[in-house]
Design a protein around this motif. Sequence first.
Motif, PDB file in Angstrom:
ATOM      1  N   GLN A  52       0.843  -1.190   0.000  1.00 44.20           N
ATOM      2  CA  GLN A  52       0.000   0.000   0.000  1.00 44.20           C
ATOM      3  C   GLN A  52       0.889   1.256   0.000  1.00 44.20           C
ATOM      4  N   GLN A  53       0.273   2.325  -0.482  1.00 48.33           N
ATOM      5  CA  GLN A  53       0.962   3.629  -0.452  1.00 48.33           C
ATOM      6  C   GLN A  53       0.618   4.319   0.858  1.00 48.33           C
ATOM      7  N   GLU A  54       1.643   4.648   1.644  1.00 45.88           N
ATOM      8  CA  GLU A  54       1.418   5.209   2.969  1.00 45.88           C
ATOM      9  C   GLU A  54       1.949   6.652   3.032  1.00 45.88           C
ATOM     10  N   THR A  55       1.274   7.433   3.847  1.00 44.37           N
ATOM     11  CA  THR A  55       1.706   8.823   4.050  1.00 44.37           C
ATOM     12  C   THR A  55       2.842   8.855   5.057  1.00 44.37           C
ATOM     13  N   ILE A  56       3.975   9.460   4.657  1.00 51.95           N
ATOM     14  CA  ILE A  56       5.105   9.565   5.586  1.00 51.95           C
ATOM     15  C   ILE A  56       5.281  10.994   6.097  1.00 51.95           C
ATOM     16  N   ALA A  57       4.710  11.999   5.390  1.00 54.14           N
ATOM     17  CA  ALA A  57       4.865  13.389   5.847  1.00 54.14           C
ATOM     18  C   ALA A  57       3.727  14.222   5.301  1.00 54.14           C
ATOM     19  N   GLU A  58       3.320  15.192   6.094  1.00 54.17           N
ATOM     20  CA  GLU A  58       2.281  16.134   5.690  1.00 54.17           C
ATOM     21  C   GLU A  58       2.759  17.556   5.988  1.00 54.17           C
ATOM     22  N   TRP A  59       2.204  18.502   5.244  1.00 54.50           N
ATOM     23  CA  TRP A  59       2.591  19.921   5.408  1.00 54.50           C
ATOM     24  C   TRP A  59       1.984  20.491   6.669  1.00 54.50           C
ATOM     25  N   ASN A  60       2.830  21.126   7.491  1.00 55.70           N
ATOM     26  CA  ASN A  60       2.389  21.785   8.716  1.00 55.70           C
ATOM     27  C   ASN A  60       2.398  23.294   8.453  1.00 55.70           C
ATOM     28  N   ALA A  61       1.190  23.896   8.398  1.00 58.58           N
ATOM     29  CA  ALA A  61       1.098  25.322   8.066  1.00 58.58           C
ATOM     30  C   ALA A  61       1.704  26.214   9.127  1.00 58.58           C
ATOM     31  N   GLU A  62       1.723  25.758  10.393  1.00 60.34           N
ATOM     32  CA  GLU A  62       2.274  26.574  11.476  1.00 60.34           C
ATOM     33  C   GLU A  62       3.790  26.635  11.396  1.00 60.34           C
ATOM     34  N   THR A  63       4.408  25.489  11.215  1.00 64.65           N
ATOM     35  CA  THR A  63       5.886  25.460  11.131  1.00 64.65           C
ATOM     36  C   THR A  63       6.389  25.677   9.719  1.00 64.65           C
ATOM     37  N   ARG A  64       5.444  25.662   8.733  1.00 60.07           N
ATOM     38  CA  ARG A  64       5.772  25.836   7.330  1.00 60.07           C
ATOM     39  C   ARG A  64       6.854  24.856   6.897  1.00 60.07           C
TER      40      ARG A  64
END
Length: 513
Positions: free
Chosen positions: A459-471
Motif C-alpha cells: 500500500q501507499q502510505e503517508t510519511i509526511a504532511e505539510w504543517n502550516a504553522e511550522t511551514r
Amino acid sequence: RRGTMAKDKGKALGLALLALLCLHGARGERLLKQGGENTEPKAIVIESILPLPDKDHFETIMLRNVGKQEVDISSWTLSPLSSNSQSSFTFRDDTVLQPGETLELKRSSSSFCKTCFDFELMENDALLMKDASGEIKDVTSWSGAKVQSAIKRIDDGNYIMLPGKSDSFTAFMKGTVQFSMFLELLQHYDLDIALDGGSEPRCVRPRTCFLWYCPPAPPCVGAELPLKKEDGPFTVLVPTNLAIEKMLKEWGRSQGKEITNLRQVFDDPELSKKMEDIVRFHIIKQAAVMSADMALDAETFNVGNTLAPEKQYIDKPTIRNSTDKTGIEVVFFTDKAGDVFVHADCVDKPPPSEHGCDKQAEWGKCGEDWMNDNGTISGRPLGYCEMTCQKCTCDPSTCKQIFIPDVELKEPDGLSLAVHILDQVLSPPDQYDMPIPKSVVAPEPIRPPVYVWNPYTHQQETIAEWNAETRSYQTVTDENRTQTNGGPQLEYSWQYIWDTETGQYQYVMVKRP
C-alpha cells in the motif's frame, strides 16, 4: 628674476596702464557704435596669458579672432609694459587669422621659431598689442599673478585670473571677483565645505539676550552637512556674477519687483528653495570631469547584446535632490573644434509603464511611434526617454558653452576638483517620477502529502504532511514521537522551495535547524 618693482617704476606703470586703458576703452566704445549688416569690425583679442609658468611649462600668449572676417596681422607687435621699448614681438609676413581661429605664442630665444617671443612677463604687468601702424588693438593688465596663474578673457571683454598651483577652491573663488556671488550661494547652502575637502560643519551658537544682559553662549551645535567629502571628487560649473545678476533681473520682472542682491533671495523661502536647486544642479558628484572626459570615444558606444541607440553625448549626475526622480543629469556635447557645451534640458520622462527608460532602450523601443509622440501624450517635444534614447541635440537655443574649461584644483588631502566657467546660469529641467517595477510575489504552492510505497503491506502510505504553522513537512512518526515522549524530531524534512531561475517550486530535502 621676479623681484618687486621699485616704487617709482610702479607709479609710472600705473599711470601708463591708466592711460592705455582709457585709450582702449574709447576704442571699444567706437567699435560698439559701429554696427549694421556686414559692418562688424575685424577683432583680434588677447585670449589668454600665462605669465609665470612652473619649470614644466613656458610663458604663453594666446590670440583669437572673435570677428567674422579674416585678419592679416603681419607686422603687428606685442610688447609688455614692464620691459623697455626694444622688447617686443613682431608677427611675420602672411600671418592671417580666420574667424574663430587662435594663435599660441611661447617664450623662446630660438630665432627659428616663428611664434616665439623673447620678452619677460612680470607678476604685475600689462601686454599691449598694436597693428602695423602703431594703433593699440588690445591691452591686458594684471597684478598679483602666481605661478601657473592664467589670465583669460571672458565674453564680456573682461579678464579673470585662474588659480595657481597652491589655490584651493574657496581661495580661487575669492581671488576672482567675477565669482563672488556663486561663492556666496555655496556658503549660504553649506556646499562649499565639502568642495574644500572639509568634513566638519560650521559652528552655530544660538544666543538669546534679555535687554542689556547676554548670557554666555551655549556649546557649539553643528548641523549635518548637505554635501559630504565622500561624495567627491567633484565637478563645479561656475556661472559668473553677470550671469547670476541677469537671472535675478529676470526673476524680478516675473514677480513685478526689483531683485538686485542675493539677500532678497535668501529672505524669500520660495526663491531660496528654487535657488538651492539651481546651485545643486551646477555640482557633479563622484567625478572630476575634464573636457577630455566629455567627448565620446569608442568605449562609450554600445557594449554587449543591446538594441539601445549609440551614444551621442556624455551625461553626468549632479547633487540635485532626487532619489526617485529623473532630471538630475547634465549632458555634455563636444564639437569638432573641441569646444564643450552643456545641455540643461535633456531629461528622461519615463513612459506610463512599470519599466523605465533603460529597459525601453535595451529592448529597442526608442524608435517606435508611441515613444516619439512629439509631446501629444508625453508632454515633451522629443517624446519619452529623450536622454537615454539619445534624442537630444545641441543648438544655441538648448546648449550653453563652457567658455573657460578645465580649471583643475587639488585640495591638501588630495581631493580633486574640476571647475568650468559658464557665462549663463543653468536652469534645472523638470523632474519625473521613476517607475517602480512591480514586485513578483511567488504564488502559494500546493503541498500534497508525501507518500511512500510499503512493500510489506503493498500500500501507499503517508510519511509526511505539510504543517502550516511550522511551514515545513513533518512525518507522522516524528509528530507522534514528540507528543508521546518528547523525543527529537527527524534531522531532515522535505520542503517546497521557490526557484527564481526556473520560476517554479522545487521539492527538496533540507536539514532542520
